[in-house]
Design a protein around this motif. Structure first.
Motif, short mmCIF file in Angstrom:
data_model
loop_
_atom_site.label_atom_id
_atom_site.label_comp_id
_atom_site.label_asym_id
_atom_site.label_seq_id
_atom_site.Cartn_x
_atom_site.Cartn_y
_atom_site.Cartn_z
N GLU A 462 0.86 -1.18 0.00
CA GLU A 462 0.00 0.00 0.00
C GLU A 462 0.90 1.24 0.00
OE1 GLU A 462 -2.30 -0.76 3.49
OE2 GLU A 462 -0.73 -0.11 4.86
N ILE A 463 0.36 2.33 -0.49
CA ILE A 463 1.14 3.57 -0.54
C ILE A 463 1.22 4.16 0.88
CG2 ILE A 463 1.29 5.89 -1.52
CD1 ILE A 463 1.72 3.63 -3.53
N ALA A 464 2.42 4.53 1.31
CA ALA A 464 2.61 5.08 2.66
C ALA A 464 1.89 6.42 2.80
CB ALA A 464 4.10 5.25 2.94
N ASN A 465 1.16 6.60 3.92
CA ASN A 465 0.49 7.88 4.18
C ASN A 465 1.47 8.87 4.80
OD1 ASN A 465 0.64 7.36 6.98
ND2 ASN A 465 -1.30 6.22 6.93
N ALA A 478 9.97 13.63 -1.86
CA ALA A 478 10.38 12.27 -2.25
C ALA A 478 9.22 11.58 -2.96
CB ALA A 478 10.80 11.46 -1.02
N PRO A 479 9.51 10.67 -3.92
CA PRO A 479 8.43 9.99 -4.64
C PRO A 479 7.61 9.10 -3.70
CG PRO A 479 10.57 9.01 -5.17
CD PRO A 479 10.84 10.26 -4.39
N GLU A 480 6.43 8.69 -4.18
CA GLU A 480 5.57 7.80 -3.39
C GLU A 480 6.31 6.51 -3.04
OE1 GLU A 480 1.98 7.07 -5.56
OE2 GLU A 480 0.95 8.78 -4.66
N ALA A 481 6.08 6.03 -1.82
CA ALA A 481 6.73 4.81 -1.37
C ALA A 481 5.69 3.73 -1.09
CB ALA A 481 7.56 5.08 -0.12
N THR A 482 5.95 2.51 -1.57
CA THR A 482 5.07 1.37 -1.29
C THR A 482 5.63 0.61 -0.09
OG1 THR A 482 4.47 1.15 -3.62
CG2 THR A 482 4.07 -0.75 -2.20
N ILE A 483 4.81 0.43 0.92
CA ILE A 483 5.21 -0.38 2.07
C ILE A 483 4.25 -1.56 2.17
CG2 ILE A 483 6.28 1.54 3.31
CD1 ILE A 483 3.79 1.67 5.07
N TYR A 484 4.68 -2.59 2.86
CA TYR A 484 3.89 -3.82 2.92
C TYR A 484 3.46 -4.09 4.36
CZ TYR A 484 5.54 -4.66 -1.81
OH TYR A 484 5.79 -4.54 -3.15
N ARG A 485 2.32 -4.77 4.47
CA ARG A 485 1.81 -5.15 5.79
C ARG A 485 1.56 -6.65 5.83
NH1 ARG A 485 -3.73 -5.88 6.02
NH2 ARG A 485 -4.88 -5.30 4.13
N VAL A 539 18.13 2.61 13.17
CA VAL A 539 16.81 2.92 12.63
C VAL A 539 16.86 3.04 11.10
CG1 VAL A 539 17.08 5.42 12.90
CG2 VAL A 539 14.79 4.42 12.89
N GLU A 540 17.97 3.49 10.57
CA GLU A 540 18.09 3.62 9.11
C GLU A 540 18.12 2.25 8.44
OE1 GLU A 540 17.69 6.31 7.55
OE2 GLU A 540 17.77 7.64 9.29
N ASP A 541 18.78 1.29 9.09
CA ASP A 541 18.81 -0.07 8.53
C ASP A 541 17.42 -0.70 8.60
OD1 ASP A 541 20.29 -2.06 7.24
OD2 ASP A 541 20.62 -3.17 9.09
N ALA A 542 16.70 -0.40 9.69
CA ALA A 542 15.33 -0.91 9.83
C ALA A 542 14.42 -0.33 8.75
CB ALA A 542 14.78 -0.58 11.22
N VAL A 543 14.54 0.97 8.51
CA VAL A 543 13.75 1.64 7.47
C VAL A 543 14.06 1.04 6.10
CG1 VAL A 543 13.48 3.81 6.22
CG2 VAL A 543 13.36 3.78 8.72
N ARG A 544 15.35 0.74 5.86
CA ARG A 544 15.74 0.12 4.59
C ARG A 544 14.98 -1.19 4.37
NH1 ARG A 544 19.86 -3.80 3.17
NH2 ARG A 544 20.46 -3.97 5.36
N ARG A 545 14.79 -1.96 5.46
CA ARG A 545 14.10 -3.23 5.36
C ARG A 545 12.61 -3.06 5.10
NH1 ARG A 545 17.25 -7.21 3.90
NH2 ARG A 545 18.91 -7.74 5.36
N VAL A 546 12.05 -1.95 5.55
CA VAL A 546 10.63 -1.67 5.26
C VAL A 546 10.47 -1.26 3.80
CG1 VAL A 546 8.66 -0.18 5.77
CG2 VAL A 546 10.08 -1.04 7.63
N LEU A 547 11.34 -0.39 3.33
CA LEU A 547 11.24 0.13 1.97
C LEU A 547 11.55 -0.93 0.91
CD1 LEU A 547 12.86 3.66 2.47
CD2 LEU A 547 10.43 3.11 2.20
N ASP A 554 5.01 -1.86 11.25
CA ASP A 554 4.55 -2.33 12.56
C ASP A 554 5.63 -3.15 13.25
OD1 ASP A 554 2.09 -1.15 12.33
OD2 ASP A 554 1.06 -2.95 11.62
N GLU A 555 6.33 -3.99 12.48
CA GLU A 555 7.34 -4.86 13.06
C GLU A 555 8.55 -4.08 13.54
OE1 GLU A 555 9.53 -8.23 14.31
OE2 GLU A 555 7.42 -7.72 14.15
N ILE A 556 9.05 -3.14 12.74
CA ILE A 556 10.24 -2.40 13.21
C ILE A 556 9.87 -1.49 14.38
CG2 ILE A 556 11.33 -2.55 10.93
CD1 ILE A 556 10.88 0.56 10.75
N SER A 557 8.60 -1.03 14.44
CA SER A 557 8.15 -0.21 15.57
C SER A 557 8.14 -1.03 16.86
CB SER A 557 6.75 0.34 15.31
OG SER A 557 6.73 1.15 14.16
N ARG A 558 7.93 -2.34 16.73
CA ARG A 558 7.94 -3.22 17.89
C ARG A 558 9.34 -3.36 18.48
NH1 ARG A 558 8.90 -8.58 19.00
NH2 ARG A 558 9.62 -8.94 16.87
#
Length: 567
Positions: A462-465, A478-485, A539-547, A554-558
């Protein structure tokens, strides 16, 4: 296996530079004495690894081999092939992978086309066979030992309910596989390994026994059994792990070693007396998963280059930090495996040794004989080591000894409990080390966590809000980013996640950072300079894994605090 292939195997290993002539002679002498296979002897002597032998056999004979001794059987695989068929074609089913519809099959002759065709036809369309070489005598023994018994957990429980199971039967060593309790414990261990659990918890309550697996870092309840089962089950676990079955009032530790799916699996057992009986936890140590290549740790190219530069330093200390269960041991073993050669003497001091490794001198801490971390390091320094691994720095004495080793020309690795790489500096000062000792002697610090990997079969994009973009640190232009749930499907047991991956931050020390440490600079000052010199926070490595779609927000926030990004 005939003598000629054995000699060819030895010659091939010498030709590949894996073993020396002297090592082959030692193995051949042992072979005359014991009659064992050459490959098996070379492994037990520590000259080669299982993987090396498998590669050599594959090249030399075009076959893969497996050892059927001390294994746990997959009941689902056993139900695929009848005993008559197994005896007729001299085969034994090892593991059935439901997702891939693949059956691993031990065979005395892996080139028997008739047997492979007949068994493939029995399994039906879409199924595949993975033949593994095993001796005919081992196969016949396995068929006689395992066929004819109920192997499913539910079936064994029904068998126990309709028969009498006593603690005495759990201790029985004769024809033990006929005992349902023995098969029950094997079935639970096999089930946990198949589900990729890292721990098995046996937790007695007032009226029932709870069994939980830790899968991908999260505890899940698997079964609830009547309390009457537990005394005999506890005895069986103690027998398997060489604990004292008569002692129920004091904590005990033990170890279980089995073969499953053609590979060695170890369990570290721990019992703890509680109000409702002994609580037993098994830590699953899968050597195949516990030691991964350095480039299999999931680091990006810059971080991998930084780590290799850190490993190239001849002396100093490298620290791996993170909470319990964050993969510190796996990272350390992967590093040791990467630098393990004939030219260096690597010695470890662990609590306890988790994964035995060839050519590395591994010692377990034993406080009862005054072999603590500090005394152990002092003793190892007299063993001419090049590289020392200290399981954990817990106190000032251990820290002083570890840094003394680093200052006298050794490369030292250890773990520390801190929340970040930069946090290791004030933590070591808090333990009691002087800044003058820290400055110049720390090569670098690795901080890490483990996050769950999204199931690749059911994740939804889904497109990140706007808030999600803020958490991910994406600018407005920055361009639209797709993240997964996570969603959940049968491939991931409806969890939405399957497997874990590591996220890391690497702090490589330099002269500027050493100067800050020497003058007792604050963590904030150290962080500012580190960021200016290329340090990338966790946190930057975690964000890389989301993108990149590997995990979810949700998982990296945990695992990591992202609230600072909303400020």
């Amino acid at each position: 296996m005939a003598d000629k292939p054995k000699l060819q195997l030895g010659s091939l290993l010498i030709q590949k530079g894996v073993i020396s002539e002297d090592q082959l002679k030692i193995a051949l002498i042992e072979q005359k004495r014991t009659g064992d296979q050459l490959g098996k002897l070379l492994i037990s002597l520590g000259f080669v690894t299982d993987a090396t032998i498998r590669e050599a056999l594959s090249e030399n004979l075009g076959q893969q081999s497996t050892d059927l001794s001390n294994m746990i059987v997959d009941g689902a695989a056993l139900r695929m092939i009848s005993k008559d068929v197994a005896k007729r074609y001299k085969v034994f089913p090892l593991v059935f992978d439901k997702a891939q519809r693949s059956l691993m099959l031990a065979m005395s002759d892996t080139s028997n086309i008739v047997a492979l065709d007949q068994i493939s036809a029995m399994l039906g369309a879409g199924a595949s066979l993975q033949p593994m070489l095993a001796s005919e005598s081992d196969i016949n023994k396995a068929i006689d030992q395992y066929y004819g018994f109920e192997l499913s957990i539910d079936g064994i429980l029904h068998e126990i309910e309709t028969g009498e199971i006593t603690e005495q039967s759990a201790k029985s060593g004769s024809d033990e596989y006929s005992q349902p309790l023995v098969r029950l414990m094997d079935a639970i261990l096999a089930d946990a390994v198949q589900q990729s659990a890292s721990d098995i918890h046996f937790e007695p309550e007032q009226f029932f026994l709870r069994i939980r697996y830790r899968i991908d870092g999260i505890l899940r309840q698997i079964r609830s059994l009547h309390k009457s089962y537990w005394p005999a089950m506890a005895v069986r676990l103690k027998v398997m792990s060489n604990m004292n079955i008569a002692e129920t009032r004091a904590p005990q530790d033990g170890r279980i070693s089995i073969r499953f799916s053609g590979r060695q699996i170890d369990f570290r057992a721990s019992s703890q007396p509680t109000a409702h009986g002994e609580n037993v936890v098994l830590r699953i140590l899968d050597r195949a998963k516990g030691i991964v290549p350095l480039d299999g740790l999931g680091l990006n190219d810059n971080a991998l280059t930084t780590l290799k530069l850190m490993l190239a330093r001849p002396e100093g200390i490298i620290l791996v930090t993170g909470p319990t269960g964050s993969g510190k041991t796996t990272t350390l073993y992967s590093i040791l495996n990467h630098i393990n050669t004939d030219s260096v003497n690597i010695m470890t001091l662990e609590d306890p040794v988790e994964y035995p490794m060839n050519m590395i001198r591994q010692t377990s801490v034993n406080e009862s004989v005054k072999m603590g971390f500090a005394n152990g390091i002092r003793s190892m320094m007299r063993q001419d080591p090049d590289i020392i691994l200290v399981g954990e720095i817990r106190d000032e004495e251990t820290a002083q000894m570890a840094f003394s080793a680093a200052m006298t020309g050794h490369q030292v690795y250890s773990t520390l409990h801190t929340n970040s790489a930069i946090g290791a500096i004030p933590r070591l000062q808090d333990i009691g080390l002087l800044p003058d000792i820290l400055a110049g002697n720390i090569i670098g610090v690795i901080a890490q966590r483990l996050i769950r990997r999204l199931c690749q079969h059911c994740k939804e994009g889904e497109i990140a809000n706007s808030i999600e973009r803020q958490l991910l640190g994406l600018s407005d232009d920055a361009p639209e980013a797709t993240i997964y749930r996570a969603v959940g499907c049968e491939h991931c047991n409806h969890q939405g996640y399957k497997g874990r991956l590591g996220i890391m931050e690497l702090l490589k020390m330099n002269n500027e950072l050493d100067d800050l440490i020497a003058r007792r600079a604050t963590a904030r000052e150290i962080r500012k300079v580190a960021l200016d010199t290329g340090f990338s926070p966790l946190v930057e490595d975690a964000v890389r894994r989301v993108l990149d779609g590997s995990s979810s927000l949700d998982e990296i926030s945990r695992v990591i605090d992202l609230t600072d990004r909303l400020a």
